[in-house]
Each structure stands twice: as C-alpha cells, then as structure tokens.
Scaffold this motif. Structure first.
Motif, short mmCIF file in Angstrom:
data_model
loop_
_atom_site.label_atom_id
_atom_site.label_comp_id
_atom_site.label_asym_id
_atom_site.label_seq_id
_atom_site.Cartn_x
_atom_site.Cartn_y
_atom_site.Cartn_z
N GLU A 183 0.84 -1.20 0.00
CA GLU A 183 0.00 0.00 0.00
C GLU A 183 0.88 1.25 0.00
OE1 GLU A 183 -3.98 0.96 2.44
OE2 GLU A 183 -2.21 0.79 3.70
N GLY A 187 -2.27 9.13 1.16
CA GLY A 187 -3.61 9.20 1.75
C GLY A 187 -4.30 7.87 1.91
N THR A 188 -3.56 6.77 1.83
CA THR A 188 -4.18 5.45 2.01
C THR A 188 -3.57 4.72 3.20
OG1 THR A 188 -2.65 4.39 0.46
CG2 THR A 188 -4.73 5.19 -0.44
N GLN A 341 -10.58 6.57 2.83
CA GLN A 341 -9.53 7.11 3.70
C GLN A 341 -9.41 8.61 3.45
OE1 GLN A 341 -6.69 3.70 2.44
NE2 GLN A 341 -8.75 3.72 1.63
N LEU A 351 -10.60 6.81 8.66
CA LEU A 351 -11.19 5.81 7.77
C LEU A 351 -12.70 5.77 7.98
CD1 LEU A 351 -10.02 2.51 6.49
CD2 LEU A 351 -12.14 2.45 7.82
N GLY A 384 -4.91 8.34 -4.82
CA GLY A 384 -3.46 8.33 -4.65
C GLY A 384 -2.76 9.29 -5.59
N GLY A 415 -8.33 6.52 -1.46
CA GLY A 415 -7.69 7.53 -0.62
C GLY A 415 -8.08 8.92 -1.12
#
Length: 518
Positions: A183, A187-188, A341, A351, A384, A415
């Motif tokens: 991952e 932002g995730t 997210q 989350l 992302g 995200g």
C-alpha cells in the motif's frame, strides 16, 4: 471484575503517542492497585482523536481522546475505570457520529477486538465464512463471490469472481494466492489498519480464496515501511497455524493452505501486480508485459490470484452472510462497501467505511468537516498520486467506479487528499511527473522518459517560458504516457496532470518573466 481498557497499537496511534499512554496507564494501574487489564486493539479510524482509549462498561464502551501520557493520572482520578466523566470523555464509542453513520462490513471488528486473539475473533463472527467455505465446492465459492459483485479494491476495480474463476479453470500442478499489501498511495492506510487491527480476517479471506481456486500456498507482500503490520501479520499466521486454521487440514477439512509473509524493498512500482511477482521471485521489481496474465502464468509461472488486502478481507462476510446480503449495498456496478480514507488538509482525518454512492461533497464537507485550516477547499485528489484532482464543481460526483471514470478520474484505493485554496496546482502537476520519474521501473520509454520531460516542461511553464507552447507540449506528453506506457504508473500519471490543467488553468498561467532593468 477485571476492567478492560483499550489502548490502540495501530501505527497512526503509535505515531501520536499511544505507546507512552499505554506505559503511563500500566504504571498508574499498578500503583493504584486497580483491577484492570490493558488490551492493545487496532484503531477505530478516528485519527484526529488518536490516541483514543476506551473502557468497557456494562453500558458499553466509553471513549476518551486524544489522550496524552500526562492525562492518564487525571483520567483515573475522574474514574476512567468505570467510564467516569472527564474533559477528554467523548461518550459512548458506538454513538460517535463519525462511527455511527458508517456501514462497517470489512472493518466490523477493527478497533473492537484484540488483533492477536483468535478466540476474540471467533466471538465476533470470525471464521464463519471459512467454516462455510470448507462445506462448498470451489465452483460454488467462486459463484458466491461473483454474484456478490465484489470488485478489486486495489484500484483497477476488476471483478474478483472472474479472476478467481480464471485461476480455478486453469490447470496447474501448483497455484498461488498473492495478497498485494504494498500500500503505497498517498492518503491510504486501510490495508495497514486491517493488518494491524484485524489480521485474521485477511488470513480467513486468503484461505477461502485458496479453497476456491485450488491454491495451497499464499503470500502476503507487505511494504517495508509497515513494520508493525509485518510483525502483527507474522504473529497472526503463527497463531492460525497452531489453531488449525492454516496448514495441511484447514479447519479439519481435506483442504490444505499455508501463508508466508514477505517484505517489499521500498519500490512503489511493486504495487503493480507483475512487478510484485518479480519481486516475490527474487528478481528486480520491473513490470512484465501481458499476456500472459498472472491468472494463467503468475508466480513461478503458475496460475495465481493477486488481490489486495481489502478485496480479500471482504470475502469472509460474503461467505458468511451470502452474496445477496453484500450486493444489497452500493450502486450501479459498484457493490458492497468501500473503506474511504480521508487525509490531507481536513478536520476529520480517518477511515470511513460506507456503501458506494456517497457524493464527493458529502465525504469532504459533511464527513471530513471541511479543511483543517478553515480555508475553502480548492481541490481533492482521489486515488493516490495517480488520481485526478477534482474541483468543487465536481463534488456532486458519486463515489462509484463508473461515475469517476466518466469524469476522467479514478477511485483507486479510495484515498482522498484534501487541499485548500493555497495549493498551487502547477506544483502538484509537477510533483506527479517527478513522482513517476523517481518511481518508474524504467522498462518502457513513455514512462521513463516522458515523466522526466514532464518535470522539465512544468518548470518552464512556472518560469513563464513560452507558456502556451509548453502547456500544449505537456498535454501531448500526457497523451503519449497514457496510451503508450506498459503499466498504470506511467499510464495514470497524466490523470493528476491533465485534471490540474483542465480545472485550474489559472495556476498554469504564471506571470511572464520580466527582464531586469539595466
């Protein structure tokens, strides 16, 4: 009666001082002779309130946060052990608006259970999906997953059932399940939260996938930047082995399935499935040309299922509750729930799991609470570093794969990064090109060379050098990269660049350079 006090061991909470809180709490409990035990749970996902600790009471859990180590003594003085009132008291955890309005299916146990207690996992409906799977034929399991409408949660949104059926129907002496836990999108953090807060749901999902496709070995490929997730998953796999959940006889059945944890080496491109396979095989992490597809010739040239963490963690509830139950959530071809997210310049970072269909505006303004700076929202990047920048004019877009694609965007790993009106979108476009140049595996020319040229062109625009000509050149570069790159890294980098140029043209028209007076 021993009181349970929950202190998260999630990486986000640890970064904000949860370990210091746990040590201070343990010391005070011992010094005061309080009959209490500390449970290191996962995060509930309310990151702006971390470290958020909870105490179990007859009326339910009571939450406090954000807690510092220096707050522990006053919390205990105020009756923390019995849910006493304090300035940091948030009330009943389940009644917190951010949590109460969610639809938690995949994250149903995250933050509730002790991540490394299999008995706790079972007590909260864990292993029910696997127990059902061992009574079904592989074809029946695949049919369940297909009917549920589950699509890959890693970004591409490919139907999971079709991928599994391809591997099931492909002959092979050995088959594999590979979990992509690399991952790396900005932002995730959903994958990390599952692995640290509810690792057994991932193990259960992988075991079901193995039974469904005839695979007997699974690998979890975790990015090296996730040491806590690696440690938790390693321990969880060992516990599952000892309990007979994994091994030569899964839950006492005739099915064998084993899992091995592997650590990545810091390459973003290894989030692409074929580069990940090369890395797993001990080779350089570069993209493979397709065909052949990994489902036909994947890991060690064997039929291989590659799914990300959230895809696999969503499978147990489908087997437990049935495909119709899961499919009932969502909209269009986007079925089930998605863990959104929320990050960046936003008040309520964390989350939020919900059925597909919320609008981007609802997520940013209502759930996220707008910007943390208090300034107007200028742009939101979804998906992302390769995701498009959406302006407020597109905030009525529903969170749905096809709806986003129709607006030249992508949901990706869900995200969301929020920017206020001080953001310079030309700089953001330049960053996208620079990111691609740094992370490119170098195999294909459009990605390797195009991204480097993209940085140079963005710099010329910023300097006011032939701006119109260079804007056209940047657009042409994006077109070449989008249609000529071998994988999504080069192919999707144009999304943030072109969306920034399209929706924020003023940022691409800097004042022209003025010659200094002699």
């Amino acid at each position: 009666m021993t009181v349970k006090i929950f202190v998260p061991k999630d990486a986000a909470a640890l970064a904000l001082g949860a370990e210091r809180v746990a040590k201070a709490l343990a010391g005070e409990i011992e010094a005061r002779g309080i009959d209490a035990t500390i449970v290191r749970n996962g995060s509930r996902g309310l990151h702006w309130l971390e470290p958020m600790i909870e105490v179990e009471t007859p009326e339910g859990r009571i939450a406090y946060g954000p807690v510092k180590a220096s707050d522990v003594a006053s919390l205990l003085d105020a009756g923390l052990a019995t849910g006493g009132n304090h300035a940091l008291c948030l009330g009943k955890t389940e009644e917190l608006p951010f949590l109460k309005s969610q639809t938690r299916l995949t994250f149903a146990r995250c933050g509730i259970v002790d991540p490394l207690s299999l008995s706790d996992y079972r007590a909260h409906d864990g292993l029910k999906g696997l127990e059902r799977a061992v009574t079904l034929t592989p074809a029946d399991i695949v049919a369940h997953v297909t009917e549920s409408g589950l699509r890959g949660r890693g970004g591409a949104g490919f139907p999971t059932g079709i991928k599994w059926k391809t591997v099931l129907d492909t002959p092979g002496a050995r088959k594999y399940i590979v979990c992509n836990a690399d991952e790396g999108d900005s932002g995730t953090f959903a994958d990390r939260m599952i692995m640290e807060g509810d690792p057994f749901v991932l193990i259960e999902g992988m075991a079901i996938a193995g039974i469904a496709t005839g695979a007997t070995k699974g690998f979890v490929y975790i990015r090296s930047e996730y040491p806590h997730a690696i440690a938790t998953m390693t321990q969880a796999v060992e516990i599952a082995h000892r309990a007979g959940v994994l091994g030569t006889s899964v839950l006492g059945s005739a099915n064998a399935f084993d899992i091995e944890i592997r650590t990545g080496a810091g390459a973003y491109v290894c989030g692409e499935e074929t580069a990940l396979l090369n890395s797993l095989e001990g080779k350089r992490g570069i993209v493979r040309a397709k065909p052949p597809l990994p489902a036909h010739k994947g890991l060690f040239d064997c039929p291989t299922v590659i799914n990300n963490v959230i895809s696999l963690a969503s499978v147990p509830i489908i087997l437990d509750k049935g495909p119709v139950y899961y499919k009932d959530f969502g909209m269009g071809r986007s079925r089930g729930t998605i863990p959104i997210q929320i990050a960046g310049n936003v008040k309520h970072r964390g989350l939020y799991e919900a059925a597909f269909g919320l609008t981007l505006g609802q997520i940013v303004d209502d759930i996220g609470g707008g910007t943390a700076s208090g300034r107007p929202v200028k742009a939101v990047q979804v998906g992302g570093p390769l995701g498009a920048y959406f302006p407020r004019a597109l905030f009525d877009t529903p969170f749905d794969y096809e709806a986003f694609a129709a607006k030249d965007g992508l949901i990706g790993h869900a995200g969301i990064v929020v920017f206020d009106d001080t953001a310079d979108m030309l700089k953001q476009a330049r960053f996208a090109m620079e990111f691609c140049a740094v992370e490119s595996c170098g195999k294909c020319t459009p990605c390797r060379i195009g991204s480097a040229r993209g940085v140079e062109v963005a710099d010329k625009i910023a300097q006011g050098i032939e701006p119109e000509k260079n804007r056209e050149l940047l657009a042409d570069l994006c077109n070449t990269m989008k249609f000529g790159s071998l994988c999504a890294l080069g192919g999707f980098t144009p999304y943030p660049v072109m969306s920034a140029m399209t929706h924020f043209p003023d940022d691409f028209s800097p004042a022209p350079m003025v010659e200094a007076a002699e």
